[in-house]
Structures are given as C-alpha cells and as structure tokens.
Scaffold this motif. Structure first.
Motif, short mmCIF file in Angstrom:
data_model
loop_
_atom_site.label_atom_id
_atom_site.label_comp_id
_atom_site.label_asym_id
_atom_site.label_seq_id
_atom_site.Cartn_x
_atom_site.Cartn_y
_atom_site.Cartn_z
N SER A 382 0.78 -1.19 0.02
CA SER A 382 0.05 0.05 0.10
C SER A 382 0.89 1.24 -0.14
O SER A 382 1.94 1.27 0.34
N SER A 387 -4.91 4.99 3.82
CA SER A 387 -5.64 5.01 5.12
C SER A 387 -5.87 3.55 5.68
O SER A 387 -5.92 3.24 6.98
N VAL A 388 -5.41 2.50 4.80
CA VAL A 388 -5.58 1.13 5.06
C VAL A 388 -4.00 0.49 4.57
O VAL A 388 -3.89 0.70 3.50
N ILE A 414 -5.09 -7.57 4.64
CA ILE A 414 -4.79 -6.93 6.05
C ILE A 414 -4.32 -8.15 6.77
O ILE A 414 -4.01 -8.02 8.01
N ARG A 443 -9.71 -5.83 3.03
CA ARG A 443 -10.30 -4.74 3.16
C ARG A 443 -11.02 -4.34 1.78
O ARG A 443 -10.07 -4.11 1.00
N THR A 448 -15.00 -5.23 5.45
CA THR A 448 -13.99 -6.07 5.90
C THR A 448 -14.63 -7.70 5.61
O THR A 448 -15.66 -7.91 6.03
#
Length: 454
Positions: A382, A387-388, A414, A443, A448
C-alpha cells in the motif's frame, strides 16, 4: 571471415539433451620436477557421497490470450485465455551441506515449478525432498531430506581462491549418473553475462554439462568452493567455460533461507558502473578497478553512511572490489542489517566508511509464488500514508484462479489466519508455512471480509 557464432546460451542446466558436445579435458600433470603428482581419488572418495542426483516433475501452465474479436462470435462468457498444462521432468544435482538436518543446496532453476522432488544418494537410496526456500535472483534453493548416515561437505572460504587453483566438478551430466571432472579456476568475479540477476561467478574449465546444475565444485582439500550453475557454449555443449556460484555467497544465502524461509536482500542504495581509466584519471586516482558511484538514493544505507556521488568504492571488508557487478552481488547476498566496511576514494584519498545495509524493497510480486489459488493476481505494498496499510491487489486477470477465489482489483489484504499483515514481506512470512487452508482478511472499500484459499 567465417561467421562463427558462439552463443551465449546461459544454460538453466536442467536436462536438455544436447548430444553434440566438444569435450574439454583438463587434468593434473603426471609429474613436476620428476616427482609424481598424487591421485585425485582420495579427495573424490571423500566428497562424492555428499553430492546427490535430483529428479523433479511437475506441470508447466501456459496461457494463450484469445483475440478480442472472437468475443463477437462467442459472447462475453468466452474466457480471456486458453490455459494448458503440460507435464515435465528435469534432472540436476545437489550438495548436502548439513548431514544431521538433511539440508541440500541446489539451483533454483533445477527445482523451479516442481511438484515432486526426488533425491538419489550415491549409495542408491532414493528419497523425497522438501523445498525449504529458494532465491530466483541468485539461483539458489535449499531442500531437506530425511535419512540416516548422510555425508556433508565443508564450505571453503571462496575469497581465498586464486586463478590457477585446481578444481573438481561433481554432478549428474545428461542423467548418466555421478560424474567427476577436473580443471582449474579460470577467472573470478565474472559478471555481466545476463545468466542470473545477481552474478559473481567462479569460471572454471572443469567439464560441466546439462544436468550438472546444483552440483559441487570442490578444491583439493575436499571443500566446497562453488555450486555449478551455467556454461557458455554452442548448442549447449561444454567448451571449457563453466560458471559456479561462490561458496561464500552460497553460505550467506542458505543461512538466510534457513532462518527466514527466504533471502532478505541487503542494499546500499546507489547507482553506478565500472571504474574506467578515464574516470580514474579525472578523479585523481591510479586505481584501475572499482565501482564508481553515479547516484546515491535519498535515505538509503549509503546516504545515511555518508557515501556521495563521485566516490569510488575499491574495497569491501578489506577485500579489493574488481567491478560494480561484483560489489552488487556481494552486498545483495550479505543480508539486510549487516554492517560492512567500504574502502572509498574521495578527492584522491582513500577512507573507510561503515555502512549498515537496508532491506531491498519488495514493491510488487506475482501472487502465484505465494499460493496457487492466487494465480493471475499481482500484489504490491500500500502507498505510504494510505488509510489502510496492507498488500494491494494491483492487477487481476479476468477469470483467473485469483478472480475465481473472489479477489477484486483494489482489494487490500490486511491479514492471514488472524495474523495482521502490513506489507509483502509480512505476507510472505505468514504464508510460508501454509496449511491446506488459508483465510485472507480483505479490506474492500469500507467493508471487511474473509476469503478462503484451498
């Protein structure tokens, strides 16, 4: 002038039967100053039990894209590609480096894509082997076998080799069975051959042929000095130019694979090239060999240590650096986190610089190397500040195994089996010892979910 072309055929020396070979025979002289030279038989008898034959089998998967215009006739449900599986077998060699634990070193290309690996010992025992780990860039793999009364071979310090030293090659050429040939060290630090991604080869004239890959190159003390890997020659035959991965590289890489299940490659963070006579003159040095630094990456190991563009690296841990390729190969196999001493010429004066290597960035990889059910997906870390944090599905082939498993482009992995994942390195570690079932925590937008891989 005849147009005789010597093909730079860097053999991935798994068995491809080339029958037209020009044998290059090298042997010890019969006598020197009237005194008989000793036989190689005692050394051969000592080390050959540690060299094994390897037979692999598997299926090669090929995808042939179907032209878009065919959809006009067959509709949107037509697959994007035609997938075919073709069984294959290949032969190679390996070297036992730990008899107690059954660890065997071979080449990555020998076992690449194999579903089954069988090892045959010199005494005739046939054993199934388990792959512990591999490194494609350096062409090294570690296997494990379970058996009693194994013989291991001691690794020599390849930095002590000299051109002209005698060498003995042991392997399984053309599937004939264990074969021994002899020669000398013809050159050291060979690179730029485009055989492997990381090259720092020992060159030898000991006869090496198809099937010798992964076999032993030993000295007259019966110590391993290299793993035979490739040859140059017309039609894939031996002409006395063979290449082996030095034992010090083998030691560093295998230790990382056994500890982490993979190679955690160290990087300096520089770009550069060979030191030429013109550059040496321009920068006020009489050195004729070394690595010239063109660029230093921001926040890299070299940057933190104070290496600057225009520096000339002439030593690594006190040993002369002959080329940029040699420096790159040695650094890449030492492992992240190690501290090295570089001899650097700056403004005509030599100085020592301590550098702690950083880990190579795994920015993107094919997902199929992690799990067969992820075939068709490409993974990447990422973006910083996202944000994730996790591993992003950056590309996804339609109707691929990964798509059928439920993955979508833009998904962020994740977690694996309740283990939090922040990057590709952590994903590799989590999936390294996978069982029959893997549950990926995904995600997708604000949602999720879990996807189960079998």
């Amino acid at each position: 002038m005849s147009n005789t072309r010597h093909l730079l055929s860097a053999l991935a020396l798994s068995l491809s039967m080339a029958l037209s070979v020009a044998p290059a025979q090298a042997a010890l002289p019969l006598s020197v100053n009237g005194q008989d030279m000793p036989s190689l038989a005692p050394v051969v008898e000592q080390v050959t039990p540690a060299v094994v034959n390897i037979l692999v089998s598997g299926k090669k998967v090929t995808r042939q894209e179907i032209p878009e215009q065919f959809r006009f006739f067959f509709g949107p449900d037509m697959p994007d590609a035609q997938v075919q599986e073709q069984p294959f077998q290949a032969l190679g060699s390996g070297v036992i480096i730990d008899a107690a634990k059954g660890y065997v070193i071979t080449n990555h290309h020998v076992i690449d894509g194999a579903d089954e690996i069988k090892v045959t010992l010199k005494d005739g025992r046939e054993l199934k082997a388990k792959k512990i780990g591999e490194d494609q860039q350096s062409d090294i793999a570690v296997l494990q076998i379970k058996a009693d009364n194994l013989t291991e071979i001691k690794l020599a310090n390849s930095e002590q080799l000299r051109v002209g030293d005698f060498a003995i090659a042991i392997g399984n050429p053309f599937g004939l069975g264990q074969t021994v040939t002899s020669g000398i060290i013809s050159a050291l630090g060979r690179s730029g051959l485009n055989i492997e991604n990381i090259e720092n080869f020992i060159q030898t004239d000991a006869a090496i042929n198809s099937g010798n890959s992964g076999g032993a190159l030993v000295n007259l003390n019966g110590e391993l000095i290299g793993i035979n890997t490739a040859i140059l020659g017309p039609n894939g035959g031996n002409i006395g130019i063979g290449f082996a991965i030095p034992s010090n590289m083998v030691r560093d890489l295998s230790e990382q694979i056994l500890k982490y299940g993979e190679v955690r490659r160290g990087v300096l963070g520089i770009m550069g090239g060979e030191l030429t006579s013109d550059l040496a003159k321009a920068f006020g040095t009489d050195k004729q060999q070394g690595a010239f630094v063109n660029q230093v990456m921001a926040n890299s190991a070299a940057d933190v240590a104070g290496i600057k563009p225009g520096d000339i690296i002439v030593k690594l841990n006190g040993k002369a650096v002959r080329s940029f390729g040699e420096l790159r190969a040695n650094i890449a196999t030492m492992g992240a986190g190690k501290t090295v001493t570089l001899g650097v010429i700056r403004d005509g004066k030599e100085q020592d610089v301590q550098v702690t290597l950083k880990q190579a960035d795994l920015s993107e990889t094919k997902a199929s190397v992690l799990h067969p059910a992820l075939e068709g997906a490409t993974l990447g870390n990422s973006e910083p500040g996202a944000s994730v944090t996790g591993v992003v599905i950056t590309q996804l082939e339609q109707r691929s195994a990964a798509a059928q498993a439920g993955l979508q482009k833009g998904d962020v992995i994740i977690g694996v089996n309740r283990t939090r994942i922040n990057n590709l390195q952590e994903l590799r570690t989590a999936m390294k010892n996978r069982g029959e079932i893997q549950a990926l925590n995904i995600r997708r937008g604000n949602a999720t979910l879990y996807l189960v891989l079998r």
